[in-house]
Design an enzyme around this catalytic site. Structure first.
Site, PDB file in Angstrom:
ATOM      1  N   ARG A  41      -0.642 105.263  89.255  1.00 25.75           N
ATOM      2  CA  ARG A  41       0.166 104.364  90.085  1.00 25.75           C
ATOM      3  C   ARG A  41       1.056 105.171  91.036  1.00 25.75           C
ATOM      4  O   ARG A  41       1.158 104.859  92.223  1.00 25.75           O
ATOM      5  CB  ARG A  41       1.025 103.482  89.187  1.00 25.75           C
ATOM      6  CG  ARG A  41       1.269 102.142  89.800  1.00 25.75           C
ATOM      7  CD  ARG A  41       1.788 101.109  88.837  1.00 25.75           C
ATOM      8  NE  ARG A  41       1.237  99.806  89.237  1.00 25.75           N
ATOM      9  CZ  ARG A  41       1.630  98.655  88.723  1.00 25.75           C
ATOM     10  NH1 ARG A  41       2.524  98.614  87.784  1.00 25.75           N
ATOM     11  NH2 ARG A  41       1.109  97.530  89.144  1.00 25.75           N
ATOM     12  N   LEU A 226      11.378  76.262  88.693  1.00 27.83           N
ATOM     13  CA  LEU A 226      10.331  76.340  89.719  1.00 27.83           C
ATOM     14  C   LEU A 226       8.995  75.861  89.150  1.00 27.83           C
ATOM     15  O   LEU A 226       8.298  75.043  89.748  1.00 27.83           O
ATOM     16  CB  LEU A 226      10.201  77.777  90.246  1.00 27.83           C
ATOM     17  CG  LEU A 226      11.360  78.256  91.121  1.00 27.83           C
ATOM     18  CD1 LEU A 226      11.264  79.765  91.353  1.00 27.83           C
ATOM     19  CD2 LEU A 226      11.373  77.522  92.451  1.00 27.83           C
ATOM     20  N   CYS A 275       4.851  85.809  85.712  1.00 24.91           N
ATOM     21  CA  CYS A 275       6.210  85.456  85.277  1.00 24.91           C
ATOM     22  C   CYS A 275       6.402  84.045  84.724  1.00 24.91           C
ATOM     23  O   CYS A 275       7.023  83.891  83.681  1.00 24.91           O
ATOM     24  CB  CYS A 275       7.181  85.657  86.431  1.00 24.91           C
ATOM     25  SG  CYS A 275       7.332  87.383  86.892  1.00 24.91           S
ATOM     26  N   LYS A 278       5.205  83.313  81.074  1.00 26.11           N
ATOM     27  CA  LYS A 278       5.874  84.250  80.159  1.00 26.11           C
ATOM     28  C   LYS A 278       7.368  83.906  80.025  1.00 26.11           C
ATOM     29  O   LYS A 278       7.909  83.868  78.923  1.00 26.11           O
ATOM     30  CB  LYS A 278       5.674  85.666  80.699  1.00 26.11           C
ATOM     31  CG  LYS A 278       6.790  86.654  80.446  1.00 26.11           C
ATOM     32  CD  LYS A 278       6.452  88.018  80.996  1.00 26.11           C
ATOM     33  CE  LYS A 278       7.108  88.369  82.311  1.00 26.11           C
ATOM     34  NZ  LYS A 278       8.553  88.526  82.295  1.00 26.11           N
ATOM     35  N   ARG A 345      -2.718  88.379  87.676  1.00 27.18           N
ATOM     36  CA  ARG A 345      -2.194  88.155  86.327  1.00 27.18           C
ATOM     37  C   ARG A 345      -1.963  86.657  86.095  1.00 27.18           C
ATOM     38  O   ARG A 345      -1.329  86.000  86.886  1.00 27.18           O
ATOM     39  CB  ARG A 345      -0.899  88.953  86.123  1.00 27.18           C
ATOM     40  CG  ARG A 345      -1.147  90.457  86.085  1.00 27.18           C
ATOM     41  CD  ARG A 345       0.126  91.263  85.915  1.00 27.18           C
ATOM     42  NE  ARG A 345       0.974  91.195  87.083  1.00 27.18           N
ATOM     43  CZ  ARG A 345       2.159  91.796  87.174  1.00 27.18           C
ATOM     44  NH1 ARG A 345       2.638  92.476  86.145  1.00 27.18           N
ATOM     45  NH2 ARG A 345       2.878  91.706  88.268  1.00 27.18           N
TER      46      ARG A 345
HETATM   47  N1  LIG Z   1       6.096  90.371  89.489  1.00 26.76           N
HETATM   48  C1  LIG Z   1       7.046  89.561  89.905  1.00 26.76           C
HETATM   49  O1  LIG Z   1       6.845  88.773  90.830  1.00 26.76           O
HETATM   50  C2  LIG Z   1       8.404  89.596  89.266  1.00 26.76           C
HETATM   51  C3  LIG Z   1       9.464  88.949  89.919  1.00 26.76           C
HETATM   52  C4  LIG Z   1      10.720  89.008  89.340  1.00 26.76           C
HETATM   53  C5  LIG Z   1      10.904  89.668  88.140  1.00 26.76           C
HETATM   54  N2  LIG Z   1       9.852  90.266  87.503  1.00 26.76           N
HETATM   55  C6  LIG Z   1      10.116  90.990  86.258  1.00 26.76           C
HETATM   56  O2  LIG Z   1      10.208  92.383  86.570  1.00 26.76           O
HETATM   57  C7  LIG Z   1       9.694  93.160  85.482  1.00 26.76           C
HETATM   58  C8  LIG Z   1       8.597  94.077  85.992  1.00 26.76           C
HETATM   59  O3  LIG Z   1       7.549  93.273  86.499  1.00 26.76           O
HETATM   60  P1  LIG Z   1       6.372  93.863  87.385  1.00 26.76           P
HETATM   61  O4  LIG Z   1       5.584  92.695  87.871  1.00 26.76           O
HETATM   62  O5  LIG Z   1       6.934  94.833  88.347  1.00 26.76           O
HETATM   63  O6  LIG Z   1       5.549  94.639  86.252  1.00 26.76           O
HETATM   64  P2  LIG Z   1       4.468  95.805  86.458  1.00 26.76           P
HETATM   65  O7  LIG Z   1       3.646  95.791  85.242  1.00 26.76           O
HETATM   66  O8  LIG Z   1       3.839  95.678  87.803  1.00 26.76           O
HETATM   67  O9  LIG Z   1       5.349  97.139  86.518  1.00 26.76           O
HETATM   68  C9  LIG Z   1       5.997  97.685  85.426  1.00 26.76           C
HETATM   69  C10 LIG Z   1       5.815  99.201  85.491  1.00 26.76           C
HETATM   70  O10 LIG Z   1       6.624  99.801  84.467  1.00 26.76           O
HETATM   71  C11 LIG Z   1       5.936 100.953  84.019  1.00 26.76           C
HETATM   72  N3  LIG Z   1       6.474 101.366  82.718  1.00 26.76           N
HETATM   73  C12 LIG Z   1       6.347 100.749  81.512  1.00 26.76           C
HETATM   74  N4  LIG Z   1       7.010 101.439  80.561  1.00 26.76           N
HETATM   75  C13 LIG Z   1       7.584 102.511  81.182  1.00 26.76           C
HETATM   76  C14 LIG Z   1       8.388 103.581  80.749  1.00 26.76           C
HETATM   77  N5  LIG Z   1       8.769 103.676  79.468  1.00 26.76           N
HETATM   78  N6  LIG Z   1       8.780 104.500  81.651  1.00 26.76           N
HETATM   79  C15 LIG Z   1       8.405 104.400  82.946  1.00 26.76           C
HETATM   80  N7  LIG Z   1       7.641 103.398  83.433  1.00 26.76           N
HETATM   81  C16 LIG Z   1       7.234 102.466  82.553  1.00 26.76           C
HETATM   82  C17 LIG Z   1       4.481 100.525  83.973  1.00 26.76           C
HETATM   83  O11 LIG Z   1       3.597 101.645  83.983  1.00 26.76           O
HETATM   84  C18 LIG Z   1       4.384  99.675  85.243  1.00 26.76           C
HETATM   85  O12 LIG Z   1       3.933 100.424  86.362  1.00 26.76           O
HETATM   86  C19 LIG Z   1       9.223  92.163  84.429  1.00 26.76           C
HETATM   87  O13 LIG Z   1      10.258  91.994  83.500  1.00 26.76           O
HETATM   88  C20 LIG Z   1       9.034  90.882  85.220  1.00 26.76           C
HETATM   89  O14 LIG Z   1       9.214  89.758  84.427  1.00 26.76           O
HETATM   90  C21 LIG Z   1       8.612  90.263  88.071  1.00 26.76           C
END
Ligand SMILES: NC(=O)c1ccc[n+]([C@@H]2O[C@H](COP(=O)([O-])OP(=O)(O)OC[C@H]3O[C@@H](n4cnc5c(N)ncnc54)[C@H](O)[C@@H]3O)[C@@H](O)[C@H]2O)c1
Length: 458
Positions: A41, A226, A275, A278, A345
């Site tokens: 990534r 939402l 999201c 979940k 997802r």
């Molecule tokens: N995707 C959305 O639209 C969205 C919007 C608002 C909030 N969120 C929240 O934000 C958070 C992240 O969501 P996302 O969609 O970006 O997830 P994602 O899976 O795209 O990204 C998470 C990243 O964290 C990394 N990671 C995991 N454990 C790690 C560690 N110990 N050290 C370093 N990196 C690590 C993973 O490799 C991954 O690249 C979640 O809690 C989600 O609910 C997501």
């Protein structure tokens, strides 16, 4: 160059990557680094082929990468150098043990807290960016302060409200930025430091501050509200199909009430994305934990209606196509969970493709950005599924087209040409109500929208 602040984000995913890119873009005086345990990534973030598709993201990343925006796998070093650490790791639904299928899986998040504690040599402000169950910051504080009394940590909650597909716009002009903190002098100082970062481009009146728990809960509640609107309109769409009412007309009439508003009232095949489901399940789990069973059931209904809407879509297809799909070629227009993203997802497309495969249909999937993810999602279906970028080629010889994603490009296709290439009778199931149904019917299609009377030639 000496930077004014050193900011780190742990987790360079859909949230961490774009959010850090925007901070770097708006604040050239700050050094911003996003780190991740996934080297592939990080490699993509450092290449011309970014790991996620998001309109406008390329431009923002290109403007600051290598100047004040960095992507790296050196987590330990990042922690040591930064004053402010955002944590944006994934928090999926737990798949094992107590709370499986409902509660948030906090293992990645907790590992990060421990790593920050073990690597830090100086005071840090730790910002929860991930969506977490209310009261999580308490656990984070306990982990951080245990065995590390020498160093002071302030934990803030700053949930992210961006929507995929419009992430850059949402980050640039957010409806609000929410920051939760304790009320102690030090915590307020930490909170002000975070406010100062956003104040570089967000008007002050849009930066709101609350206590930690309100902030954590607001994110779960916002997503639940939402999703609830989508399930509300989808539930009415089922009734429209039985009564010859038209869901678009009903939605317009409802939405013009200023107390209700017009947004998020589009009937569809159902919501997806990493999201909504979940976060609602997490909310339901929390309510049950606190003995609030009626509240839990209320919100659980939102997920139930969404599952119902997806099943209903497939059943409508089956009924319309003479109760057998075996051996029929069905083309899915779109696989991403929404337009303008490659993210699949929890996409309704996954469920629908699987149900159709179960009926022994032959599947063809087309999508401008999500084919790579679709291939992974449906890997186990093997050669029963083909993946084609060109929608014309994908639709060729199909018995039916099902619109799964509201990509703009599907509105502008030459449906005369598509109709000619398909097996007859040709069907279109518009799971997003984006096509001109009357025109399709006149071309010769049997048209099945959501929440509207079908237009059929028999
Ligand atoms: N995707 C959305 O639209 C969205 C919007 C608002 C909030 N969120 C929240 O934000 C958070 C992240 O969501 P996302 O969609 O970006 O997830 P994602 O899976 O795209 O990204 C998470 C990243 O964290 C990394 N990671 C995991 N454990 C790690 C560690 N110990 N050290 C370093 N990196 C690590 C993973 O490799 C991954 O690249 C979640 O809690 C989600 O609910 C997501």
């Amino acid at each position: 160059m000496k930077f004014e602040k050193n900011i780190l984000c742990i987790g360079a995913g859909y949230v961490g990557g774009p959010t850090m890119a925007m901070i770097a873009y708006k604040c050239p005086r700050y050094k911003v680094t996003a780190v991740d345990i996934n080297p592939e990534r990080i490699g993509q973030w450092n290449s011309d082929n970014l790991p996620i598709f998001e309109p406008g993201l390329d431009k923002v990343v290109r403007a600051c990468r290598g100047k004040n925006l960095f992507f790296s796998t050196e987590i330990e070093r990042g922690i040591q150098e930064a004053e402010i650490i955002f944590v944006s790791v994934n928090t999926p639904t737990k798949t094992f043990g107590s709370g499986a299928g409902m509660a948030a899986d906090l293992q990645y998040w907790e590992k990060t807290a421990r790593q920050i504690r073990d690597c830090a040599h100086s005071r840090k402000i730790v910002v929860e960016k991930s969506t977490l169950p209310v009261k999580t910051s308490l656990a984070m504080e306990r982990i951080l302060t245990d065995a590390n009394d020498r160093i002071h940590f302030d934990v803030l909650s700053n949930p992210e409200f961006l929507a995929e597909g419009t992430a850059i716009q949402d980050l640039e002009t957010p409806d609000r930025v929410l920051i939760g903190s304790h009320e102690t002098e030090r915590a307020l100082e930490a909170r002000e430091a975070l406010v100062q970062i956003y104040a570089n481009w967000v008007p002050r009146e849009k930066i709101i501050t609350t206590n930690l728990w309100s902030s954590e809960l607001s994110k779960l509640a916002a997503n639940a509200f939402l999703a609830q609107r989508i399930s509300s309109i989808n539930s009415i769409s089922a009734l429209c199909e039985k009564t010859d009412a038209d869901i678009a007309e009903v939605a317009k009439a409802i939405g013009m009430d200023s107390r209700i508003g017009e947004k998020f009232l589009r009937a569809s095949v159902g919501f997806g994305g990493s999201c909504f489901k979940k976060d609602i399940l997490n909310l339901v789990y929390l309510c049950r934990y606190y003995g609030l069973n009626e509240v839990a059931e209320f919100w659980e209904g939102v997920v139930r209606i969404n599952d119902y809407q997806k099943s209903r879509f497939v059943l409508n297809m089956l009924n319309a196509m003479f109760n057998t799909l075996a051996g029929k070629r069905i083309c899915l227009f779109g696989f991403a969970f929404k337009a303008n993203t490659g993210d699949t997802r929890e996409s309704p497309g996954i469920f629908i493709a699987r149900e159709l495969a179960e009926e022994r249909a032959e599947l063809v999937i087309t999508d401008p950005e999500a084919l790579e993810n679709a291939r992974v999602d449906l890997e186990d279906l093997g050669k029963d599924v083909s993946y084609l970028v060109d929608p014309y080629e994908a639709a060729e010889k199909s018995h039916a087209i099902a619109v799964i994603t509201e990509w703009e490009l599907y509105r502008a296709l030459d449906y005369d040409r598509i109709y000619r290439s398909m097996t007859k009778p040709a069907f279109i199931f518009d799971g997003r109500n984006i096509l001109d149904h009357r025109k399709l019917f006149e071309i010769g299609f049997n048209v099945f929208p959501i929440g509207k009377t079908p237009l059929t030639h028999f």
